[in-house]
Design a protein around this motif. Structure first.
Motif, PDB file in Angstrom:
ATOM      1  N   PRO A  68       0.840  -1.210   0.000  1.00 14.07           N
ATOM      2  CA  PRO A  68       0.000   0.000   0.000  1.00 14.07           C
ATOM      3  C   PRO A  68       0.873   1.258   0.000  1.00 14.07           C
ATOM      4  N   ASP A  96       3.992  -1.008   4.024  1.00 16.19           N
ATOM      5  CA  ASP A  96       3.716   0.071   3.082  1.00 16.19           C
ATOM      6  C   ASP A  96       5.004   0.430   2.341  1.00 16.19           C
ATOM      7  N   GLU A 172      -4.175   2.130  -5.773  1.00 12.02           N
ATOM      8  CA  GLU A 172      -3.963   1.076  -4.788  1.00 12.02           C
ATOM      9  C   GLU A 172      -4.140  -0.271  -5.449  1.00 12.02           C
TER      10      GLU A 172
END
Length: 178
Positions: A68, A96, A172
């Protein structure tokens, strides 16, 4: 009328001078051939190293791009407090894109922190930075919604491959694709 025999018509062998010249000629041709073969072998070896470097860089970039854009619970840049224990450790805890900032390993390691075989002398490095949306080559000191990821692969200190990608907060990846 009888013809006078030429002095070379009756010789039975070759002279030492002819042997020496032919030996030098053969030696010159062999040396030149070996140099050409050596250049081809070195070229193939370098090509193999560049291919390996590209594969190592692409593998790392794919792993990062599947993450992400930012951590949903603690949206700070880099490793969050709970993740700091994993600096240069297993990347399986990275959640992330910016967790990879300043990550490096020599020899390169997989996501579980196991060294990848046949990578002695190799190093992988990652840098992540916020960048200006209108000029991605310009680093920003604050959140812009766009991150530039750079993966560099070196062999014995020489850069063999470098991949650069941009990751937007507007894009995303579906969790099932990770």
């Amino acid at each position: 009328m009888r013809r006078k025999p030429h002095q070379f018509e009756h010789r039975k062998g070759i002279s030492l001078l002819e042997v020496s010249i032919s030996t030098l000629l053969v030696a010159f041709l062999m040396i030149t051939s070996l140099k050409c073969i050596g250049a081809v072998v070195r070229g193939r070896g370098m090509t193999a190293k560049y291919v390996q470097a590209e594969q190592l860089a692409q593998e790392m970039m794919t792993e990062i791009m599947r993450q992400p854009y930012k951590d949903s619970s603690l949206p700070t840049f880099g490793l969050e407090d709970l993740e700091l224990v994993y600096v240069n450790g297993p990347r399986s805890y990275y959640d992330d894109v910016d967790d990879y900032n300043d990550w490096s390993a020599s020899p390169p390691k997989d996501r579980t922190n196991t060294s990848i075989s046949n990578t002695s002398g190799w190093q992988r490095q990652v840098s992540v930075a916020w960048v200006n949306k209108s000029n991605p080559s310009q680093i920003s000191g604050y959140e812009t919604g766009l991150k530039r990821i750079t993966v560099t692969v070196k062999h014995n200190g020489i850069t063999m491959a470098q991949l650069v990608a941009l990751r937007s907060q507007d894009f995303e990846i579906d969790a099932s694709d990770r």
